[in-house]
Scaffold this motif. Structure first.
Motif, PDB file in Angstrom:
ATOM      1  N   TRP A   1     -39.057  90.766 -38.131  1.00  0.00           N
ATOM      2  CA  TRP A   1     -39.190  91.763 -37.065  1.00  0.00           C
ATOM      3  C   TRP A   1     -38.760  91.235 -35.705  1.00  0.00           C
ATOM      4  N   TRP A   2     -38.776  89.945 -35.493  1.00  0.00           N
ATOM      5  CA  TRP A   2     -38.357  89.399 -34.199  1.00  0.00           C
ATOM      6  C   TRP A   2     -37.097  88.542 -34.305  1.00  0.00           C
TER       7      TRP A   2
ATOM      8  N   PHE B   1     -32.758  94.035 -33.947  1.00  0.00           N
ATOM      9  CA  PHE B   1     -33.843  93.339 -33.263  1.00  0.00           C
ATOM     10  C   PHE B   1     -33.353  92.072 -32.574  1.00  0.00           C
TER      11      PHE B   1
ATOM     12  N   SER C   1     -35.130  88.987 -29.830  1.00  0.00           N
ATOM     13  CA  SER C   1     -36.350  88.555 -29.138  1.00  0.00           C
ATOM     14  C   SER C   1     -36.090  87.278 -28.353  1.00  0.00           C
TER      15      SER C   1
ATOM     16  N   LEU D   1     -39.467  91.608 -27.104  1.00  0.00           N
ATOM     17  CA  LEU D   1     -38.749  92.166 -28.243  1.00  0.00           C
ATOM     18  C   LEU D   1     -37.909  93.326 -27.744  1.00  0.00           C
TER      19      LEU D   1
ATOM     20  N   ILE E   1     -35.275  96.227 -29.134  1.00  0.00           N
ATOM     21  CA  ILE E   1     -34.785  96.907 -30.325  1.00  0.00           C
ATOM     22  C   ILE E   1     -33.692  97.870 -29.880  1.00  0.00           C
TER      23      ILE E   1
ATOM     24  N   ARG F   1     -46.389  91.469 -32.372  1.00  0.00           N
ATOM     25  CA  ARG F   1     -46.239  92.044 -33.716  1.00  0.00           C
ATOM     26  C   ARG F   1     -47.151  93.257 -33.871  1.00  0.00           C
TER      27      ARG F   1
ATOM     28  N   PHE G   1     -45.638  96.119 -31.974  1.00  0.00           N
ATOM     29  CA  PHE G   1     -44.484  96.626 -32.716  1.00  0.00           C
ATOM     30  C   PHE G   1     -44.928  97.490 -33.895  1.00  0.00           C
TER      31      PHE G   1
ATOM     32  N   SER H   1     -46.306 100.883 -32.619  1.00  0.00           N
ATOM     33  CA  SER H   1     -45.443 101.719 -31.778  1.00  0.00           C
ATOM     34  C   SER H   1     -44.761 102.794 -32.605  1.00  0.00           C
TER      35      SER H   1
END
Length: 109
Positions: free
Chosen positions: A14-15, A30, A32, A42, A44, A84, A87, A90
């Motif tokens: 995710w990062w 992604f 970061s 982060l 996106i 995290r 994220f 969200s």
């Protein structure tokens, strides 16, 4: 998660700048970084794309060669864990959280 290991994605994907996710007609890329205060950020980036066999994607471009519907989402947190959680909660996936769409997300090369 299509094409991906959910545990690996939640651990590092995710990062990671190598993470490219396809969902509902859009690519989510992604990126970061840590700033000088050690706050984790982060970014996106999102744009219209075509999914090719849940492996690759093709950008949808306008007549001038620009990505269509390009946008960015930025978030930050004091630590990897805090970011995290932000994220995951969200509503970045068409107004839904990660857990609401996880089985529809394709992790592409």
């Amino acid at each position: 998660m299509i094409n991906g290991n959910l545990s690996q994605f939640l651990d590092t994907g995710w990062w990671n700048a190598d993470a490219t996710i396809y969902y509902n007609g859009y690519i989510y890329f992604f990126d970061s970084y840590f700033d000088d205060d050690h706050t984790m950020h982060l970014r996106i980036m999102k744009w219209k794309a075509r999914n090719i066999d849940n492996k690759y994607y093709e950008d949808v471009l306008d007549e001038k060669g620009r990505k269509i519907d390009f946008s960015q989402i930025e978030m930050e947190g004091p630590s990897e864990g805090a970011l995290r959680e932000k994220f995951l909660k969200s509503k970045i996936w068409d107004g839904k959280s990660f857990w609401e769409v996880e089985i529809e997300l394709a992790w592409l090369d």
